[in-house]
Design an enzyme around this catalytic site. Structure first.
Site, PDB file in Angstrom:
ATOM      1  N   SER A   5       0.853  -1.190   0.000  1.00 62.83           N
ATOM      2  CA  SER A   5       0.000   0.000   0.000  1.00 62.83           C
ATOM      3  C   SER A   5       0.885   1.234   0.000  1.00 62.83           C
ATOM      4  O   SER A   5       2.035   1.187   0.483  1.00 62.83           O
ATOM      5  CB  SER A   5      -0.907   0.022   1.232  1.00 62.83           C
ATOM      6  OG  SER A   5      -1.559   1.274   1.370  1.00 62.83           O
ATOM      7  N   TYR A   8      -1.633  -0.842  10.460  1.00 65.05           N
ATOM      8  CA  TYR A   8      -1.764  -1.053   9.020  1.00 65.05           C
ATOM      9  C   TYR A   8      -0.512  -0.590   8.290  1.00 65.05           C
ATOM     10  O   TYR A   8       0.022  -1.308   7.428  1.00 65.05           O
ATOM     11  CB  TYR A   8      -2.996  -0.304   8.508  1.00 65.05           C
ATOM     12  CG  TYR A   8      -3.328  -0.589   7.062  1.00 65.05           C
ATOM     13  CD1 TYR A   8      -3.937  -1.785   6.701  1.00 65.05           C
ATOM     14  CD2 TYR A   8      -3.047   0.330   6.057  1.00 65.05           C
ATOM     15  CE1 TYR A   8      -4.248  -2.063   5.374  1.00 65.05           C
ATOM     16  CE2 TYR A   8      -3.358   0.069   4.731  1.00 65.05           C
ATOM     17  CZ  TYR A   8      -3.954  -1.123   4.398  1.00 65.05           C
ATOM     18  OH  TYR A   8      -4.263  -1.386   3.079  1.00 65.05           O
TER      19      TYR A   8
END
Length: 251
Positions: free
Chosen positions: A144, A157
């Site tokens: 990501s 995350y």
């Protein structure tokens, strides 16, 4: 069709990016394994592919569990003879929205175990098969842009995605002699919900002029796994409409 009869595992293929990736490979003639924790969603993806004339099987898999990853690869070999391509897409955010000061160790571990540990476990098991293929194999990890930049209260995350990016180049070096390439994709804003509900500013803030869609990541996967691109390994491909290159100042 360069993917005709290739055995492709896509984790987290029940929805969003994973579903689009699975359907893209099936559309190119691959034999697709839909590896998904949510049985209903996973079976739906496999059924949709079959209805459209493609080849797909659903395998229940929690990528954070070693036994599940071993079973998923074993069942793939039983169904399709080998594993040629692995797309490590399965991932979660923190299961309970919490600010940094309230983030529990249990929630941290769940995110890290699903996202980073899952890539390691699936990659390790798939590579055991790929190294015996005449043409080796290809692994793509979905990281990501959060590995490069952050919003507040996204520590678990962001850390997990940073781990995936680092794991990618480590695996590329280790597995290169076995004919296995390993790359990762860093998606930016990929809208998996109601695209029509997005605002104009959502699109225009992107240098590319629009918010991304799951198909953008599917195309990137097809590029990285193409036999013509085996010189690409250990790479991080940012697919974000240019947002991480945009200099932003407070007004």
């Amino acid at each position: 069709m360069i993917y005709k009869n290739k055995a492709v595992i896509v984790t987290g293929a029940g929805r969003g990016i994973g579903r689009a990736v699975a359907k893209a490979y099936a559309g190119e003639g691959a034999n697709v394994v839909v590896a998904e924790l949510d049985r209903e969603l996973g079976e739906q993806t496999a059924e949709d592919i079959q209805r459209e004339g493609g080849q797909a099987v659903f395998i229940s898999c929690d990528v954070s569990r070693e036994a599940d990853t071993e079973a998923a690869v074993r069942q793939t070999v039983q169904a399709f003879g080998t594993v040629d391509i692995l797309i490590n897409n399965a991932g979660i955010a923190s299961p309970h929205a919490a600010a940094f000061y309230e983030l529990s160790a249990a929630d941290w571990d769940k995110v890290m175990n699903t996202n980073a540990r899952g890539c390691f476990l699936m990659g390790r098991e798939a590579a055991k098969v790929m190294r015996n293929n005449p043409d080796g194999g290809v692994i793509v990890n979905i990281s990501s842009t959060r590995a490069l930049m952050s919003e507040p209260d996204t520590e678990a995350y962001a850390a997990s995605k940073g781990a995936i990016s680092s794991l990618t180049h480590a695996m590329a070096i280790t597995l290169g002699p076995d004919g296995i390439t390993v790359n990762c994709i860093l998606p930016g804003w990929i809208e998996t919900g109601n695209y029509g509900a997005l605002r104009e500013i959502d699109h225009t803030q992107h240098p590319a002029g629009r918010v991304g869609v799951p198909g953008d990541i599917a195309k990137a996967c097809l590029y990285l796994t193409s036999p013509d691109n085996r010189f690409v390994t250990g790479a991080q491909l940012v697919v974000d409409g240019g947002m991480t290159r945009k200099m932003i100042y407070e007004p």
